[in-house]
Write an enzyme that holds these catalytic residues in place. Structure first.
Site, mmCIF file in Angstrom:
data_model
loop_
_atom_site.group_PDB
_atom_site.id
_atom_site.type_symbol
_atom_site.label_atom_id
_atom_site.label_comp_id
_atom_site.label_asym_id
_atom_site.label_seq_id
_atom_site.Cartn_x
_atom_site.Cartn_y
_atom_site.Cartn_z
ATOM 1 N N THR A 6 -53.423 -52.983 11.192
ATOM 2 C CA THR A 6 -54.437 -51.850 10.921
ATOM 3 C C THR A 6 -54.143 -50.775 12.004
ATOM 4 O O THR A 6 -53.862 -51.374 13.208
ATOM 5 C CB THR A 6 -55.871 -52.093 10.643
ATOM 6 O OG1 THR A 6 -56.198 -53.037 11.884
ATOM 7 C CG2 THR A 6 -55.929 -53.207 9.389
ATOM 8 N N HIS A 7 -54.204 -49.525 12.007
ATOM 9 C CA HIS A 7 -53.955 -48.633 13.195
ATOM 10 C C HIS A 7 -52.598 -49.054 13.649
ATOM 11 O O HIS A 7 -52.350 -48.575 14.618
ATOM 12 C CB HIS A 7 -54.952 -48.923 14.212
ATOM 13 C CG HIS A 7 -56.543 -48.812 13.713
ATOM 14 N ND1 HIS A 7 -57.358 -47.846 13.579
ATOM 15 C CD2 HIS A 7 -57.262 -49.725 13.263
ATOM 16 C CE1 HIS A 7 -58.409 -48.015 13.255
ATOM 17 N NE2 HIS A 7 -58.240 -49.293 12.933
ATOM 18 N N TYR B 139 -52.770 -15.780 -22.868
ATOM 19 C CA TYR B 139 -51.398 -15.912 -22.276
ATOM 20 C C TYR B 139 -51.207 -14.672 -21.237
ATOM 21 O O TYR B 139 -51.423 -13.622 -21.402
ATOM 22 C CB TYR B 139 -50.167 -16.143 -23.145
ATOM 23 C CG TYR B 139 -48.893 -15.914 -22.436
ATOM 24 C CD1 TYR B 139 -48.412 -17.111 -22.110
ATOM 25 C CD2 TYR B 139 -48.268 -14.729 -22.307
ATOM 26 C CE1 TYR B 139 -47.493 -17.084 -21.544
ATOM 27 C CE2 TYR B 139 -47.046 -14.686 -21.512
ATOM 28 C CZ TYR B 139 -46.522 -16.011 -21.295
ATOM 29 O OH TYR B 139 -45.089 -16.120 -20.509
ATOM 30 N N SER C 74 -24.306 -41.495 12.744
ATOM 31 C CA SER C 74 -24.414 -39.928 13.336
ATOM 32 C C SER C 74 -22.913 -39.521 13.734
ATOM 33 O O SER C 74 -22.104 -40.554 13.945
ATOM 34 C CB SER C 74 -25.334 -40.446 14.499
ATOM 35 O OG SER C 74 -24.955 -39.503 15.449
ATOM 36 N N LYS D 227 -25.309 -45.612 15.697
ATOM 37 C CA LYS D 227 -26.700 -45.263 14.800
ATOM 38 C C LYS D 227 -26.377 -45.706 13.468
ATOM 39 O O LYS D 227 -25.213 -45.523 12.797
ATOM 40 C CB LYS D 227 -26.927 -43.693 14.897
ATOM 41 C CG LYS D 227 -27.449 -43.313 16.248
ATOM 42 C CD LYS D 227 -28.755 -43.097 16.354
ATOM 43 C CE LYS D 227 -29.422 -42.100 15.509
ATOM 44 N NZ LYS D 227 -30.686 -41.823 15.803
ATOM 45 N N GLU E 6 -36.161 -41.203 4.597
ATOM 46 C CA GLU E 6 -36.571 -40.067 5.394
ATOM 47 C C GLU E 6 -36.299 -38.999 4.309
ATOM 48 O O GLU E 6 -37.529 -38.040 4.223
ATOM 49 C CB GLU E 6 -35.574 -39.736 6.453
ATOM 50 C CG GLU E 6 -35.467 -40.755 7.529
ATOM 51 C CD GLU E 6 -34.655 -40.484 8.728
ATOM 52 O OE1 GLU E 6 -34.866 -39.742 9.563
ATOM 53 O OE2 GLU E 6 -33.509 -41.087 8.416
HETATM 54 N N1 ARG Z 1 -40.627 -16.853 -21.486
HETATM 55 C C1 ARG Z 1 -41.812 -16.888 -21.757
HETATM 56 C C2 ARG Z 1 -42.515 -18.014 -20.858
HETATM 57 O O1 ARG Z 1 -41.881 -18.777 -20.217
HETATM 58 C C3 ARG Z 1 -42.116 -17.073 -23.157
HETATM 59 C C4 ARG Z 1 -43.484 -16.599 -23.575
HETATM 60 C C5 ARG Z 1 -43.377 -15.123 -23.384
HETATM 61 N N2 ARG Z 1 -44.378 -14.552 -24.160
HETATM 62 C C6 ARG Z 1 -44.495 -13.137 -24.076
HETATM 63 N N3 ARG Z 1 -45.412 -12.510 -24.817
HETATM 64 N N4 ARG Z 1 -43.839 -12.521 -23.208
HETATM 65 O O2 ARG Z 1 -43.651 -18.315 -20.651
#
Ligand code: ARG
Length: 464
Positions: free
Chosen positions: A162-163, A324, A284, A290, A297
């Site tokens: 711990t620590h 959208y 290295s 090394k 990493e």
């Molecule tokens: N290439 C667009 C996307 O990845 C698809 C949908 C585009 N729709 C639009 N009305 N421009 O979201």
């Protein structure tokens, strides 16, 4: 302005008086990366077309043409001969354009009762669902490698920290099985995420639904979705499922980054607890002595990148009004990179953990240096009626005496120990030894070899 001849019109054509510049075209296009969705995009289109046909919206002949055309397109994409075009902007329009070139009018009818908005939302869900199924397999492979090492080292003693200071003896198997548990929860998080994600957006069309008499349940069944999205605005706009996916991935990477940090420490010659096979290390160019733990990493470094994708997706979403917005096109590259980074890391780690060699002598040596059984001495006194705080004080004085003489607690003579408390009797030496200490913690979840073996057995069952 005259449209260039090779691009006589955009898909939205008549409305536009001039074409976009080459730079804007590159800026707005996603085909360079979203072509990776081609297969799920075609799956979605076929399910949509079959539903349109069964509802009498598309003729049987049109459906046949669409099916044949899509088979050709899949073959072209697989063969690498499909001519992706920046002019067609994204994967959806590229495929639709090619379909129309191959089969004519049927290709133009495919997009009936659909929008790219519900199309792309469906594609990403299908893509991530498949990615989750693969990732869970890789998580389990890594768990298997861990369980095998843990079984081998159920009784191998090492200092628990711990620590990052020596705390109490633990078994190496017990330490490794901690990662098994983390990964089990990680797999569970992906399963939860999959369950919420597995609903069909198609039918939402642009945002409001469609006036065609569609059958969304049929499409959902065909695409193995559990149900349909219940709100069209939500279906096309939210990407919370993608954020959940990225969060689950970031947490796995965080766990693997912690393991990486330990592997790096354990490989340091001051520890020498383990050796990693050379295929996971590099030398290295200037220092011949090394051997660097490059793979752990890099995994630690790549964790930052995956966490960055999670944060990027959250910020991508946070300012968007319904429904959208084109912002959402920016969800793909972080998601693809998350899938690739996590997949590679898991596969490499399964191999690396399987090939790891422990050095029990070095672990024991480190254990001797840290008074790791001091708590056991305190517990011994408590069991004889001493209050824990008083026992803690007695042991602190004993530790100081041993430290001054540079010896272990168990190297103090019985009379020396009895000077700290007359309750100490010769049976104390079994308690002060690291093996006795570890063996005494024998309850479910404890570090005793017997418990590690029981956990290994449970894990092997769970991984069947
Ligand atoms: N290439 C667009 C996307 O990845 C698809 C949908 C585009 N729709 C639009 N009305 N421009 O979201």
């Amino acid at each position: 302005m005259v449209l260039p001849p090779e691009n006589p019109h955009n898909t939205w054509s008549g409305r536009f008086a001039e074409p976009v510049s080459e730079r804007v075209k590159r800026y707005t296009a996603s085909v360079a990366f979203d072509r990776r969705l081609a297969n799920v995009d075609i799956d979605g289109s076929l399910a949509h077309a079959r539903m349109l046909c069964s509802k009498g919206i598309l003729s049987a002949a049109d459906l046949r043409h669409i099916e044949d055309g899509m088979a050709t397109i899949r073959a072209e994409i697989d063969a690498g001969t499909f001519a992706w075009s920046l002019d067609a902007e994204d994967v959806h329009l590229n495929i639709e354009r090619r379909l129309t070139a191959i089969v004519g009018d049927a290709g133009k009818r495919l997009h009936t009762a659909r929008s790219r908005n519900d199309q792309v939302a469906t594609d990403i869900r299908l893509f991530l669902r498949g990615a989750i199924d693969d990732i869970v397999i890789h998580i389990r492979d890594l768990q298997r490698a861990i369980v095998e090492q843990a079984g081998r080292h159920a009784a191998t003693l090492m200092p628990g920290f711990t620590h990052l200071q020596v705390a109490q003896p633990v078994t190496f198997g017990h330490h490794l099985m901690a990662y098994y548990e983390m990964l089990a929860r990680d797999a569970g998080r992906f399963a939860d995420c999959r369950r919420r994600m597995n609903r069909l957006p198609l039918g939402a069309a642009a945002l409001a639904g469609t006036s065609f008499p569609i059958d969304r349940e049929q499409v959902a069944r065909a695409l193995a979705f559990d149900d349909v999205c219940d709100n069209s605005l939500d279906a096309v706009s939210d990407r919370d499922f993608a954020i959940e996916f990225a969060a689950a991935a970031a947490i796995v990477m965080m766990h693997l980054s912690r393991l990486s940090e330990e592997l790096i420490l354990w490989m340091n010659p001051r520890f020498s607890f383990i050796r990693l096979p050379d295929r996971f290390c590099t030398g290295s160019s200037i220092m011949p002595q090394k051997k660097n733990p490059d793979v752990p990493e890099l995994a630690r470094g790549k964790t930052g990148r995956v966490v960055g994708h999670l944060v990027g997706l959250l910020i991508l979403m946070k300012g968007q009004p319904l429904a959208y917005n084109k912002d959402n096109q920016e969800d793909k590259e972080p998601l693809f990179d998350t899938v690739d980074t996590l997949t590679d890391t898991l596969i490499i780690f399964a191999d690396m953990v399987a090939g790891m060699e422990a050095n029990p002598d070095a672990m024991l040596l480190a254990l001797d240096e840290g008074f790791a059984t001091a708590t056991d001495l305190a517990d011994y006194l408590v069991k004889k009626g001493v209050a824990f705080r008083d026992a803690h004080e007695v042991v602190a004085r004993a530790v100081r005496a041993a430290e001054v003489r540079n010896i272990r607690l168990e190297d103090l003579s019985i009379s020396e120990l009895q000077a700290f408390s007359p309750l100490i009797e010769p049976d104390i030496f079994a308690v002060l030894r690291a093996d006795g200490s570890a063996a005494s913690r024998s309850h479910r979840g404890g570090t005793a070899a017997a418990q590690v073996l029981a956990q290994v057995t449970r894990a092997r069952d769970a991984l069947k």
